[in-house]
Design a protein around this motif. Sequence first.
Motif, mmCIF file in Angstrom:
data_model
loop_
_atom_site.group_PDB
_atom_site.id
_atom_site.type_symbol
_atom_site.label_atom_id
_atom_site.label_comp_id
_atom_site.label_asym_id
_atom_site.label_seq_id
_atom_site.Cartn_x
_atom_site.Cartn_y
_atom_site.Cartn_z
ATOM 1 N N GLY A 95 7.489 -2.305 6.857
ATOM 2 C CA GLY A 95 6.499 -1.541 7.606
ATOM 3 C C GLY A 95 5.824 -0.443 6.826
ATOM 4 N N GLN A 96 5.980 -0.444 5.499
ATOM 5 C CA GLN A 96 5.323 0.589 4.708
ATOM 6 C C GLN A 96 3.811 0.438 4.772
ATOM 7 N N TYR A 97 3.351 -0.825 4.822
ATOM 8 C CA TYR A 97 1.916 -1.099 4.878
ATOM 9 C C TYR A 97 1.563 -1.762 6.203
ATOM 10 N N ASP A 98 0.549 -1.237 6.845
ATOM 11 C CA ASP A 98 0.095 -1.795 8.117
ATOM 12 C C ASP A 98 -0.761 -3.031 7.909
ATOM 13 N N VAL A 99 -1.618 -2.970 6.886
ATOM 14 C CA VAL A 99 -2.583 -4.029 6.621
ATOM 15 C C VAL A 99 -2.514 -4.399 5.141
#
Length: 456
Positions: A95-99
């Motif tokens: 979940g570090q990057y959303d997109v």
Amino acid sequence: MRTPSRRRPRAALVATAAGTLLAPLLSGCWAGAGGTGSGGDAINVLMVNNPQMTELQKLTAAHFTKETGIKVNFTVLPENDVRDKISQDFANQAGQYDVATLSNYEIPIYARNGWLREMDPYVAKDPSYDERDVLEPMRESLTGNDGKLYGQPFYGESSFLMYRKDVFAAKGLTMPAHPTWQQVADLAAETDGARSGMRGICLRGLPGWGEVMAPLTTVVNTFGGTWFDKDWKARLDSPAFKKATKFYVGLVREHGESGAAQSGFAECLNNMTQGKVAMWYDATSAAGLLEANGSPVKGKLGYAPAPVERTKSSGWLYTWAWGIQQASRNPDKAWKFVSWASGKGYEQLVGRTSGWSDVPAGKRASTYTNAAYRTSAAAFQEMTKEAIESSRPNDPGVQPRPAPGIQFVGIPEFTDLGTKVSQEISSAIAGRQSVDSALKKSQALAERISKEYEGR
């Protein structure tokens, strides 16, 4: 894709995909860095460092953030690095990057593993996004096995044949409206040496599943070959696969660019720009670079559909698209960014601020009815649209396939398999071994995959 009758454990699938989705399809230009820790009014976006993406990065704060109040922290990396980082973060659902930027190769695989958030509910609640305006092959390629949508395209491309109109005219040659590969080979022989130092054609020979194997696999498809049949039997030693590969290797060795075994997209682009080749079969996205202001060949080029033999069309399909991680802490805000970055309004913004030649095209039908874009891209825009719309990602050849993909096989193991096979093919182009020898080794590599997938 056929529904598997038995499946590997999910942990094995995760490990396989995380370890293999790492190889390049395109080349990057420069990298930037963003912050970390999404939440609140911020999202994190991890993306490849090509020029159109970095242009997006420059425009985001003054437009998207100003309009929505959502801050976007970008991490921008070269393609090999970004694929590695994406696969690790998404496989672990950290979940570090959303997109993240994903291609139509990864998105169905990631969706199958449960790493991506479905986009249909967002599309349904956001009619202004106009999902039906997205070209059908793009929508299809970003749809999972469950029929749900998991990505939105930023830009798209197919492949076609580019040629020097002035050289053809001087030689009294005519490019057929729908050329066959044999006709292209004949034209390559006629134009080889038409000018001092000019060769008849440029074809990728550089190792890489996204380099030499991309155009070669389209040739295999239209010659009647396939990597695997519908039952996952490896077919690299089939007569059709051999005929296509011998044709490709023979054509580039006889009439292709010098140093073909080390020539990829970038090298062929340089050869075409510098007048060293009369024809080039490659990505439709190359046309914008060849027709750019200052290009020595601007206005001198003609464009024809990807050559065929046994199929009606043979162009590939590729898109850099946006995927939202299932573990995103801010999925609603992530969708707002995705819908902005892939929407009609963003294309208008780029057209106004940077010029219509820089618009991330190849994804929306409305782009090709826009008068400003049609004028800017008059030489190639219609041919590009036709190439994308005629592509068949789920049915690219003459027989049923066990997995989607035109210039690739849509399974996690293909990055490793395609790269190893490409090394053998490149060796044959360099004259270090025969095509028969290269394909014998390649068939053995593919049979290992067959054993893993048999019965699915």
